[in-house]
Design a protein around this motif. Structure first.
Motif: not given
Length: 313
Positions: A137-143, A146-150, A152-158, A176-179
């Motif tokens: 889990t990541l909690v952030t306001r910074e894009l 989120v990009e670094a988390f993606h 690492t894990y490849g498939d994410i929910v926001i 990463g479409l439309n991330l």
């Protein structure tokens, strides 16, 4: 007992499955007296927290199912119990109501859930207290985060921290479409905090709602199963609700959290579990009473009422 329900307008209830209505019905059936008001009807007057409320009679008709009496101004500390059952979002007016209800508890009112506990408890962020039970889990306001988390894990929910019913939940796959666009839109260009989690493919088996009542665990969960191409199992998003016994792991998690949360004044809690991971801890207006009762024949409203009676006796 005199029970006050602070809830949304009665006309908005989905009477075939509304948990608040199920509570009202079972309380009336055993002879308790019901009262109703909306949060806007709670006020500070003459140095007391009062509710401009109405007596409530639940009728068997499916069309004209309730009858309200004349408006009376009653101090909250004169009720046997006050149920705060207003649906999210947790906005400034919800917060204002919790402050008034906290004042009422200082005057002796018994409010469920405890307003201070609700105020201190973010339904999404609260899972971070139990890091051994949650998915990455990541909690952030910074894009960039989120990009670094993606990466690492490849498939994410926001999802936004203040969403309900699956609103604003997006999945971003390995492409990463439309991330960036999703993060900028949901996060309002960095002005709102988001929660990001590794996508859990076990969602196909359901987002399990587990109820904790008075520190005890309801032995059946409602698996809210996504339909079609949806990733969201929420019933409000079209998910199919299927009641099933708790798994060994779900029971373990529920039994760990139940006494902790109840001790804090969180009498009624709805845990959300996906694939054995804890994803949310709902405390404002947990539901699924009717669906679990109808499918499992475990009487959740009766279980709730007995726990309430024990607590306030």
């Amino acid at each position: 007992m005199d029970l006050l329900f602070i809830a949304d307008p009665l006309e908005s209830f989905k009477i075939e499955k509304d948990s608040t209505l199920a509570m009202m019905r079972v309380a009336q059936e055993v002879g308790h007296h019901l009262w109703f008001c909306q949060s806007r009807n709670v006020l500070w007057k003459d140095n007391l927290v009062v509710a401009d409320c109405q007596s409530l009679l639940i009728k068997p008709s499916s069309t004209s199912w309730f009858e309200l009496g004349d408006v009376q101004s009653k101090a909250l500390n004169t009720f046997s119990a006050v149920q705060m059952r207003t649906d999210p979002p947790f906005d400034i007016e919800y917060l204002n109501t919790t402050w008034l209800l906290s004042a009422a508890t200082r005057q002796g009112a018994k409010v469920f859930n405890d307003p201070a506990a609700v105020r201190d408890h973010s339904e999404k962020l609260s899972i971070t207290e139990f890091p051994d039970l949650i998915p990455p889990t990541l909690v952030t306001r910074e894009l960039s985060a989120v990009e670094a988390f993606h990466k690492t894990y490849g498939d994410i929910v926001i999802k936004p921290l203040d969403g309900m019913g699956g609103m604003g939940v997006f999945r971003v796959g390995p492409d990463g479409l439309n991330l960036a666009s999703i993060v900028e839109t949901l996060g309002e260009n960095g002005s709102r905090t988001l929660m990001v989690q590794r996508f859990l493919p076990e969602i196909a088996d359901g987002d399990k709602r587990v109820l904790l009542i008075g520190g005890e665990v309801v032995p059946y969960a409602l698996a809210r199963i996504p339909q079609g191409t949806e990733i969201r199992g929420n019933l409000a998003a079209g998910g199919k609700g299927v009641a099933m016994p708790l798994s060994t792991n779900e029971q373990r998690i529920a039994e760990k959290l139940a006494p902790i949360l109840n001790q804090r004044g969180l009498f009624l809690v709805g845990l959300d579990l996906i694939g054995g991971y804890l994803t949310e801890i709902n405390v404002t207006s947990p539901t699924c009473f009717v669906e679990i009762t109808n499918q499992s024949h475990f009487d959740v409203p009766h279980f709730w009422l007995k726990a309430l009676e024990r607590t306030i006796s």
